[in-house]
Design a protein around this motif. Structure first.
Motif, PDB file in Angstrom:
ATOM      1  N   ARG A  98       0.827  -1.206   0.000  1.00 36.86           N
ATOM      2  CA  ARG A  98       0.000   0.000   0.000  1.00 36.86           C
ATOM      3  C   ARG A  98       0.861   1.256   0.000  1.00 36.86           C
ATOM      4  O   ARG A  98       0.558   2.237  -0.685  1.00 36.86           O
ATOM      5  CB  ARG A  98      -0.911  -0.003   1.221  1.00 36.86           C
ATOM      6  CG  ARG A  98      -2.021  -1.052   1.172  1.00 36.86           C
ATOM      7  CD  ARG A  98      -2.869  -1.028   2.423  1.00 36.86           C
ATOM      8  NE  ARG A  98      -3.542   0.258   2.565  1.00 36.86           N
ATOM      9  CZ  ARG A  98      -4.260   0.590   3.632  1.00 36.86           C
ATOM     10  NH1 ARG A  98      -4.387  -0.266   4.637  1.00 36.86           N
ATOM     11  NH2 ARG A  98      -4.851   1.770   3.692  1.00 36.86           N
ATOM     12  N   LEU A 136       2.239   1.663  -3.521  1.00 38.44           N
ATOM     13  CA  LEU A 136       1.232   2.182  -4.451  1.00 38.44           C
ATOM     14  C   LEU A 136       0.946   3.652  -4.195  1.00 38.44           C
ATOM     15  O   LEU A 136       0.794   4.445  -5.131  1.00 38.44           O
ATOM     16  CB  LEU A 136      -0.056   1.364  -4.317  1.00 38.44           C
ATOM     17  CG  LEU A 136      -0.012  -0.070  -4.853  1.00 38.44           C
ATOM     18  CD1 LEU A 136      -1.309  -0.809  -4.524  1.00 38.44           C
ATOM     19  CD2 LEU A 136       0.229  -0.075  -6.357  1.00 38.44           C
ATOM     20  N   LEU A 137       0.865   4.018  -2.903  1.00 38.25           N
ATOM     21  CA  LEU A 137       0.621   5.418  -2.561  1.00 38.25           C
ATOM     22  C   LEU A 137       1.766   6.304  -3.039  1.00 38.25           C
ATOM     23  O   LEU A 137       1.543   7.391  -3.583  1.00 38.25           O
ATOM     24  CB  LEU A 137       0.441   5.547  -1.048  1.00 38.25           C
ATOM     25  CG  LEU A 137       0.148   6.960  -0.520  1.00 38.25           C
ATOM     26  CD1 LEU A 137      -1.140   7.486  -1.137  1.00 38.25           C
ATOM     27  CD2 LEU A 137       0.048   6.953   0.993  1.00 38.25           C
ATOM     28  N   SER A 138       2.985   5.822  -2.862  1.00 38.74           N
ATOM     29  CA  SER A 138       4.147   6.591  -3.317  1.00 38.74           C
ATOM     30  C   SER A 138       4.133   6.753  -4.821  1.00 38.74           C
ATOM     31  O   SER A 138       4.455   7.818  -5.348  1.00 38.74           O
ATOM     32  CB  SER A 138       5.439   5.893  -2.866  1.00 38.74           C
ATOM     33  OG  SER A 138       5.505   5.801  -1.457  1.00 38.74           O
ATOM     34  N   LEU A 139       3.724   5.661  -5.526  1.00 37.93           N
ATOM     35  CA  LEU A 139       3.660   5.717  -6.982  1.00 37.93           C
ATOM     36  C   LEU A 139       2.608   6.722  -7.443  1.00 37.93           C
ATOM     37  O   LEU A 139       2.858   7.512  -8.353  1.00 37.93           O
ATOM     38  CB  LEU A 139       3.342   4.325  -7.536  1.00 37.93           C
ATOM     39  CG  LEU A 139       3.286   4.186  -9.064  1.00 37.93           C
ATOM     40  CD1 LEU A 139       4.633   4.528  -9.684  1.00 37.93           C
ATOM     41  CD2 LEU A 139       2.873   2.777  -9.454  1.00 37.93           C
ATOM     42  N   ASP A 140       1.423   6.686  -6.786  1.00 33.59           N
ATOM     43  CA  ASP A 140       0.359   7.631  -7.148  1.00 33.59           C
ATOM     44  C   ASP A 140       0.791   9.068  -6.886  1.00 33.59           C
ATOM     45  O   ASP A 140       0.530   9.972  -7.684  1.00 33.59           O
ATOM     46  CB  ASP A 140      -0.904   7.317  -6.358  1.00 33.59           C
ATOM     47  CG  ASP A 140      -1.564   6.016  -6.811  1.00 33.59           C
ATOM     48  OD1 ASP A 140      -1.250   5.574  -7.923  1.00 33.59           O
ATOM     49  OD2 ASP A 140      -2.361   5.452  -6.044  1.00 33.59           O
ATOM     50  N   MET A 141       1.452   9.291  -5.737  1.00 28.41           N
ATOM     51  CA  MET A 141       1.904  10.645  -5.412  1.00 28.41           C
ATOM     52  C   MET A 141       2.946  11.113  -6.409  1.00 28.41           C
ATOM     53  O   MET A 141       2.942  12.264  -6.839  1.00 28.41           O
ATOM     54  CB  MET A 141       2.480  10.659  -3.998  1.00 28.41           C
ATOM     55  CG  MET A 141       1.436  10.459  -2.900  1.00 28.41           C
ATOM     56  SD  MET A 141       2.157  10.406  -1.247  1.00 28.41           S
ATOM     57  CE  MET A 141       2.866  12.056  -1.144  1.00 28.41           C
ATOM     58  N   SER A 142       3.839  10.203  -6.800  1.00 29.43           N
ATOM     59  CA  SER A 142       4.874  10.566  -7.763  1.00 29.43           C
ATOM     60  C   SER A 142       4.259  10.894  -9.118  1.00 29.43           C
ATOM     61  O   SER A 142       4.640  11.864  -9.772  1.00 29.43           O
ATOM     62  CB  SER A 142       5.876   9.414  -7.903  1.00 29.43           C
ATOM     63  OG  SER A 142       6.842   9.697  -8.893  1.00 29.43           O
ATOM     64  N   LYS A 143       3.257  10.072  -9.514  1.00 28.88           N
ATOM     65  CA  LYS A 143       2.593  10.307 -10.797  1.00 28.88           C
ATOM     66  C   LYS A 143       1.863  11.638 -10.790  1.00 28.88           C
ATOM     67  O   LYS A 143       1.948  12.416 -11.747  1.00 28.88           O
ATOM     68  CB  LYS A 143       1.606   9.164 -11.079  1.00 28.88           C
ATOM     69  CG  LYS A 143       0.868   9.300 -12.400  1.00 28.88           C
ATOM     70  CD  LYS A 143      -0.071   8.125 -12.599  1.00 28.88           C
ATOM     71  CE  LYS A 143      -0.840   8.279 -13.909  1.00 28.88           C
ATOM     72  NZ  LYS A 143      -1.788   7.156 -14.131  1.00 28.88           N
ATOM     73  N   SER A 144       1.127  11.916  -9.693  1.00 26.26           N
ATOM     74  CA  SER A 144       0.395  13.182  -9.592  1.00 26.26           C
ATOM     75  C   SER A 144       1.354  14.367  -9.603  1.00 26.26           C
ATOM     76  O   SER A 144       1.095  15.390 -10.241  1.00 26.26           O
ATOM     77  CB  SER A 144      -0.438  13.204  -8.308  1.00 26.26           C
ATOM     78  OG  SER A 144      -1.389  12.161  -8.311  1.00 26.26           O
ATOM     79  N   ARG A 145       2.483  14.233  -8.902  1.00 27.30           N
ATOM     80  CA  ARG A 145       3.461  15.308  -8.869  1.00 27.30           C
ATOM     81  C   ARG A 145       4.055  15.543 -10.253  1.00 27.30           C
ATOM     82  O   ARG A 145       4.217  16.695 -10.690  1.00 27.30           O
ATOM     83  CB  ARG A 145       4.572  14.970  -7.866  1.00 27.30           C
ATOM     84  CG  ARG A 145       5.594  16.096  -7.697  1.00 27.30           C
ATOM     85  CD  ARG A 145       6.551  15.800  -6.571  1.00 27.30           C
ATOM     86  NE  ARG A 145       7.299  14.576  -6.771  1.00 27.30           N
ATOM     87  CZ  ARG A 145       7.094  13.452  -6.096  1.00 27.30           C
ATOM     88  NH1 ARG A 145       6.155  13.407  -5.170  1.00 27.30           N
ATOM     89  NH2 ARG A 145       7.820  12.367  -6.334  1.00 27.30           N
ATOM     90  N   GLU A 166       2.656  14.851 -13.175  1.00 21.92           N
ATOM     91  CA  GLU A 166       1.651  15.457 -14.045  1.00 21.92           C
ATOM     92  C   GLU A 166       1.469  16.936 -13.708  1.00 21.92           C
ATOM     93  O   GLU A 166       1.291  17.760 -14.606  1.00 21.92           O
ATOM     94  CB  GLU A 166       0.325  14.714 -13.902  1.00 21.92           C
ATOM     95  CG  GLU A 166       0.339  13.310 -14.508  1.00 21.92           C
ATOM     96  CD  GLU A 166      -1.011  12.638 -14.429  1.00 21.92           C
ATOM     97  OE1 GLU A 166      -1.912  13.198 -13.769  1.00 21.92           O
ATOM     98  OE2 GLU A 166      -1.166  11.550 -15.010  1.00 21.92           O
TER      99      GLU A 166
END
Length: 234
Positions: free
Chosen positions: A44, A47-56, A58
């Protein structure tokens, strides 16, 4: 008797052994459960780190896009001033109220179009609240028709009764700024056409209508919009 005592001791030893084994099994089960929970927690967190990295990423890409757009706007403002001066010199009978500053223009033909054909509000387009079951929606940056400026628009893709893409000033606006009727069209990458990244164009396959260009903030989003539009058309 001594023999009975030996049997009793043996039974007690066996009982204690079973208890020790049960405790050991329980401890092992708890250890396995803790290990599974730790793995789930690590997944988890990953995945959270990946989502945060992706959002950052973008967000940073969009900021860069806006900065680039600002530079282009500043360059074209000067071009606009030159266009206005040219128009005044070419049309000396025009008064100042007929020459409006709208940023930016592309060429003399664009200015002439504005002077001879004023903007009209689009009629007959549905309000956003009446668009039932949108297939996809989100912000895109759209290129204008006469002035080749790029404006952030909230876009709504629908399939019924005919496939169309409506674009609004923002995600709260009810009246569309315009629409793209998708029958007879195809969506394709168009980075080279407009010299920008993550752009797709909606092309009329017969070439009888204008091409609409939209810019996304990432490679993934660009591919998603193209696929969704083409799947809807087909």
């Amino acid at each position: 008797s001594p023999q009975d005592d030996l049997f009793a001791m043996a039974d007690e030893a066996a009982r204690l052994k079973r208890q020790v084994q049960e405790l050991e099994d329980q401890r092992q089960a708890e250890a396995n459960l803790a290990s599974e929970r730790e793995i789930q927690l690590q997944n988890r967190i990953a995945l959270l780190s990946l989502d945060m990295s992706k959002s950052r990423d973008e967000h940073e890409q969009y900021i860069k896009l806006l900065e680039t757009e600002k530079i282009e706007q500043e360059k074209t403002i000067q071009q606009l001033k030159e266009e206005i001066e040219w128009t005044k010199e070419s049309h000396p009978k025009l008064n100042s109220n007929q020459v409006k500053v709208i940023t930016p223009v592309v060429n003399h033909r664009s200015m002439s179009m504005l002077l001879t054909k004023p903007f009209q509000k689009r009629e007959g387009l549905p309000q956003r609240q009446t668009i039932v079951g949108p297939i996809k929606e989100g912000y895109l940056v759209k290129q204008g028709e006469v002035f080749r400026t790029w404006r952030k628009r909230w876009c709504v893709l629908k399939g019924q009764p005919t496939p169309a893409l409506y674009y609004f000033a923002d995600n709260k606006a009810q009246d569309p700024k315009g629409d793209v009727q998708l029958v007879g069209c195809v969506a394709q990458r168009a980075d080279k056409d407009v010299n920008k990244q993550f752009v797709f164009g909606i092309y009329d396959t017969k070439g009888s209508r204008r091409t609409f260009y939209f810019q996304t903030t990432s490679e993934v989003l660009c591919a998603e919009w193209i696929k969704t539009i083409n799947d809807l058309i087909n």
